[in-house]
Design a protein around this motif. Structure first.
Motif, short mmCIF file in Angstrom:
data_model
loop_
_atom_site.label_atom_id
_atom_site.label_comp_id
_atom_site.label_asym_id
_atom_site.label_seq_id
_atom_site.Cartn_x
_atom_site.Cartn_y
_atom_site.Cartn_z
N THR A 163 1.01 -1.23 -0.14
CA THR A 163 -0.08 0.05 -0.13
C THR A 163 0.75 1.16 -0.02
OG1 THR A 163 -1.83 0.94 0.98
CG2 THR A 163 -0.29 0.02 2.45
N ASP A 228 5.02 -2.96 1.69
CA ASP A 228 4.20 -3.90 2.34
C ASP A 228 3.58 -3.18 3.59
OD1 ASP A 228 4.74 -5.76 0.25
OD2 ASP A 228 6.19 -6.75 1.66
N TRP A 259 -6.16 -10.68 0.39
CA TRP A 259 -5.83 -9.67 -0.71
C TRP A 259 -6.94 -9.81 -1.82
CZ3 TRP A 259 -3.87 -11.12 -5.81
CH2 TRP A 259 -3.57 -10.08 -6.65
N TRP A 267 -4.52 -3.19 0.18
CA TRP A 267 -3.33 -3.85 -0.41
C TRP A 267 -3.87 -3.99 -1.89
CZ3 TRP A 267 -3.27 -8.48 3.22
CH2 TRP A 267 -2.73 -8.08 4.63
#
Length: 331
Positions: A163, A228, A259, A267
């Motif tokens: 992100t 991450d 995810w 994410w």
């Protein structure tokens, strides 16, 4: 004094009814050593991937490898994961505690003396494994099929995803708002490729280590840091004037953040983490998988996670996946 003057100016404009457009801080400081603003389209860990499932590893084994010591490549500047406490000089973090569990299983009461933490730049992790400098690399490395042509991985010890981290006062609410803006990631990470592949016109820049990206964000040399979430949570802790983009909340019902399944997950990539080993060092790899299985089952993984990553939305140890009747992984 400079911050006070800026705050007073903003207050005066607010009272007068004028809106102040957001402006990034002026770039007045030199860039960190190794930073690059032009990132060539070089081969990367996600391009031309061989076909495999990177979450799979070799089956566990309780047979202890014969080692005099365990040399572990770590970071000293990734808060929450792997960092050197400036007050004590000791390495701490989620990955450090997981490695200590492996060391305790190997060496018992002598574990503290027999585990040696070696500071290794992320970009040199594979080389240091293969030249014998270290036995295990523990530095938030995403398991990928391309990397698996050079090294081998343990089972997945953390499910996470990529992100963005931005300044708290910036106007950015979505990734698309950063079109045409510099987004910084650490060298040799898959994050650089993901920034390119989003297809929204981001401008990737690279720092020698991801923590240097935070400095570049603060100095106005980048408008976001992309990595991450487990890494960005630690960087956010180092700078109160930052926020995740968008703010992440756990999935409904307190389940695991998966995810591309739960819409509240911020994410935009899938990043299973594994410890890395030399390809031929299967005995240490399989013993590490045995220890990871034990701490998943006895609650120790959760206790370590609750200590270092209570606000990370994965919410549970990732299940292990093993290749049956395998002597090498994944080829």
């Amino acid at each position: 004094m400079r911050r006070a003057a800026v705050a007073l100016a903003a207050l005066a404009l607010a009272v007068s009814g004028c809106a102040t457009p957001y402006r990034p801080p002026p770039v007045t400081e030199p860039t960190p050593e190794g930073a690059r603003f032009t990132v060539p389209q070089e081969p990367s860990p996600t391009r031309d991937e061989p076909d495999c499932d990177p979450r799979y590893s070799l089956p566990p084994s309780a047979v202890r490898p014969r080692l005099d010591r365990l040399r572990v490549g770590v970071s000293q500047s990734t808060p929450r994961m792997s960092f050197r406490n400036p007050r004590t000089g000791e390495f701490e973090g989620f990955e450090i505690d997981l490695v200590r569990e492996v060391a305790k299983a190997l060496f018992g009461t002598r574990a503290r003396q027999r585990v040696v933490f070696v500071t290794v730049p992320f970009s040199e992790g594979v080389r240091r494994l293969n030249d014998g400098t270290i036995d295990l690399f523990a530095q938030s490395m995403t398991t990928t099929c391309r990397r698996a042509t050079e090294i081998a991985y343990s089972s997945d010890y953390l499910d996470t995803g990529q992100t963005m981290l931005v300044r708290a006062g910036s106007p950015y609410r979505r990734v698309e708002d950063l079109r045409g803006k510099r987004v910084c990631s650490g060298a040799s990470t898959v994050s650089v490729d993901h920034v390119r592949q989003l297809g929204v016109g981001l401008v990737p820049v690279v720092a020698a280590v991801t923590s240097d990206c935070l400095l570049m964000l603060e100095q106005g040399q980048a408008e976001a840091v992309s990595s991450d979430e487990n890494i960005l949570i630690g960087l956010k802790e180092m700078s109160a004037d930052t926020r995740l983009l968008p703010d992440t909340t756990p999935p409904p019902g307190g389940g695991r953040c998966v995810w591309n399944i739960h819409p509240v997950c911020s994410w935009f990539s899938d990043e299973p983490h594994g410890f890395a080993f030399r390809k031929g060092d299967t005995q240490l790899l399989r013993f590490t998988n045995h220890v990871l299985d034990e701490i998943r089952a006895n609650g120790r993984w959760k206790a370590i996670h609750d200590t270092w990553l209570p606000d990370h939305p994965d919410k549970g140890p990732p299940p292990a996946h093993y290749l049956k009747n395998a002597t090498a992984w994944p080829y």
